[in-house]
Design a protein around this motif. Structure first.
Motif, mmCIF file in Angstrom:
data_model
loop_
_atom_site.group_PDB
_atom_site.id
_atom_site.type_symbol
_atom_site.label_atom_id
_atom_site.label_comp_id
_atom_site.label_asym_id
_atom_site.label_seq_id
_atom_site.Cartn_x
_atom_site.Cartn_y
_atom_site.Cartn_z
ATOM 1 N N ALA A 237 0.828 -1.212 0.000
ATOM 2 C CA ALA A 237 0.000 0.000 0.000
ATOM 3 C C ALA A 237 0.862 1.262 0.000
ATOM 4 O O ALA A 237 1.558 1.551 -0.978
ATOM 5 N N ASP A 238 0.864 2.027 1.118
ATOM 6 C CA ASP A 238 1.545 3.322 1.148
ATOM 7 C C ASP A 238 2.909 3.258 1.839
ATOM 8 O O ASP A 238 3.392 4.272 2.366
ATOM 9 N N TYR A 261 -1.772 -4.396 -2.676
ATOM 10 C CA TYR A 261 -2.805 -3.470 -2.194
ATOM 11 C C TYR A 261 -4.153 -4.175 -2.152
ATOM 12 O O TYR A 261 -4.660 -4.620 -3.182
ATOM 13 N N LEU A 292 -5.840 3.646 -4.677
ATOM 14 C CA LEU A 292 -4.651 3.053 -5.301
ATOM 15 C C LEU A 292 -4.033 3.992 -6.330
ATOM 16 O O LEU A 292 -2.802 4.006 -6.502
ATOM 17 N N TRP A 319 -3.698 -7.897 -5.494
ATOM 18 C CA TRP A 319 -4.685 -6.833 -5.323
ATOM 19 C C TRP A 319 -6.078 -7.457 -5.288
ATOM 20 O O TRP A 319 -6.271 -8.580 -5.744
#
Length: 509
Positions: A237-238, A261, A292, A319
């Motif tokens: 993810a981040d 993600y 996303l 994902w």
């Protein structure tokens, strides 16, 4: 046939009711003067892990099974996957890959050791489905192999010898062993993953250590396995720092780094239900799917810092949606239903990938059968196709197509804290010169009238349903499935009347 007719009548009634209600005006313009890099077919990749019933019963039933099969592979599953032109399959994991010894899965099936699947339910792993079964399966459905090597608990030597076993053509001992086990010609391993989620189940590593270890594994991957496209274990993810460190320390040893993600409505503790969810979670889920896009922008900017020539690709090799597993299902099997909402998430995600083709060269939805956001669900001899499967079927024309920027002038869909564009779109031209347009109406209540800058005629298919959690069951497998759809000309422009919570893909002539 009776079920299909009933489903078609039901959808027709829906369309009549929607067309009678007031429509929101939306415009979509496509700049055909600015083609982007090709949408690689591998962006439509799949993921098959030794998890729950994803492999056993989902794909492999064995040659002696009463379930119709092709050399042990479920015949209905094989035919369904061929239809959506699966380009690549990632295997054997996931977390499972970093506890996997490839030697457990070769040789006579009766002599293979039984292990414990430590990550997923602590159930027995018979190793009946191993290297030969997987590689032959990819050939059977016309897909490329994406093999995930064990970096978490394995060694570079083990990885290198596995590659040699699969790909060597000559008189080496490993090549002879493969032939003795029934495969004369070497296989093609097009993609090689080195490690999986090294920050978590793949070793609980810090990015600096993972970067250095990846360099070591990556160097041996170069020496063995020919021209495999090498993918390093990226962040989640981040986690932008992981991307930064991995690119700095190991980028030159790899052709891509991965990104994982998952779209979760609530949080990792209580994710939310796959069906029967409140209307608020419809919007939250779609908003989280759209997030996303911004994450890819930031990851790509970091990659640009280390690799301005954009040699290293970004592979989003896990994902999809992740909910609380179905009540009554086996703990650790991650079995969940799949509704119209999941098809919406898939459409939004694929459209995002279409906008990031400079870096995103492969993606793998999690997972193919009976696990998380699956294409297919099985119950012993029965099989059904999920709304996500039908979405992938609609989107087949985008595989290998050239994308164009699509500007959407749309009102917002607002529900509680959710404030997102009501309509999303993607446009691309296939290898035969045909233009394809996808249109997604996220609003669960309002129909839209979309005016485009295209002229001519447009026909295709649409996916919608009566409820936000409409889904297919083994007793009613056709509740959600595509129907014919077309646009019309108004004032010289192509116009599309799209119901609430609907996805359409059309060919424009």
């Amino acid at each position: 046939m009776k079920r299909i007719r009933q489903a078609a009548i039901g959808v027709a009634s829906l369309l009549m009711s929607y067309s009678a209600s007031a429509q929101v005006e939306v415009s979509v313009s496509v700049d055909t003067t600015k083609p982007g890099p090709k949408i690689e077919r591998a962006v439509y990749g799949q993921f098959a892990e030794h998890l729950g019933r994803g492999i056993y019963e989902g794909i492999w039933v064995g040659k002696d099974s009463s379930i119709p099969n092709v050399k042990g592979y479920r015949k209905d599953v094989v035919e369904a996957l061929r239809k959506i032109k699966v380009p690549v399959i990632r295997w054997p994991g996931g977390c499972f890959a970093d506890d996997y010894d490839w030697r457990d899965g070769i040789g006579p099936a009766a002599q293979r050791p039984e292990r414990m699947n430590k990550f997923w339910g602590g159930v027995p792993e018979t190793n009946a489905f191993g290297t030969h079964e997987f590689m032959d399966f990819t050939e059977l459905i016309g897909a490329d192999a994406y093999v995930a090597a064990n970096m978490g608990s394995g060694t570079p030597r083990e990885m290198a010898r596995w590659l040699e076993y699969m790909t060597a053509d000559g008189t080496s001992t490993l090549a002879k062993e493969r032939r003795a086990n029934g495969r004369e010609k070497p296989w093609k391993v097009k993609y090689l993953g080195v490690g999986n989620e090294s920050w978590g189940c793949g070793g609980e590593m810090r990015p600096e250590f993972a970067g250095d270890l990846s360099r070591q594994f990556g160097s041996y991957a170069r020496l063995h396995g020919g021209s495999a496209f090498r993918v390093a274990s990226g962040g989640s993810a981040d986690d932008f720092n992981w991307t930064d460190v991995m690119m700095e320390r190991a980028g030159k040893y790899f052709d891509a780094i991965s990104l994982h993600y998952y779209t979760i409505p609530l949080d990792w503790g209580t994710k939310g239900q796959a069906t029967g969810f409140p209307k608020e979670e419809w919007g939250i889920t779609l908003r989280n799917a759209q997030a996303l896009d911004g994450m890819l922008v930031r990851h790509e900017a970091i990659m640009d810092k280390h690799d301005p020539e954009k040699r290293v690709a970004l592979s989003v090799d896990e994902w999809g949606t992740w909910y609380d597993q179905e009540p009554g299902s086996t703990p650790g099997f991650l079995y969940q239903q799949n509704s119209l909402r999941d098809a919406m998430v898939a459409a939004l995600t694929l459209n995002i990938f279409h906008r990031h083709t400079e870096r995103v060269k492969m993606a793998n939805i999690a997972q193919m059968v009976n696990v998380l956001q699956a294409m297919i669900l099985t119950d012993k001899e029965r099989m059904l196709l999920t709304p996500t499967y039908h979405l992938f079927d609609l989107y087949v024309p985008f595989q290998g197509a050239i994308p164009f920027p699509a500007k959407v002038n749309s009102p917002r869909y607002i529900e509680g804290d959710v404030d997102i564009p009501m309509v999303d779109a993607s446009a691309a031209k296939d290898a035969n010169g045909k233009m394809w347009l996808s249109l997604v109406n996220l609003d669960p209540n309002k129909a839209v009238r979309i005016t485009t800058d295209f002229t001519g005629k447009a026909k295709g298919r649409m996916l919608t349903a009566a409820k936000i959690d409409s889904h297919n069951t083994f007793d009613k497998p056709d509740t959600v499935k595509p129907v014919a759809y077309s646009g019309r000309t108004v004032g010289g422009k192509l116009v599309f009347d799209l119901p609430a919570k609907a996805i359409a893909v059309v060919e424009i002539n």
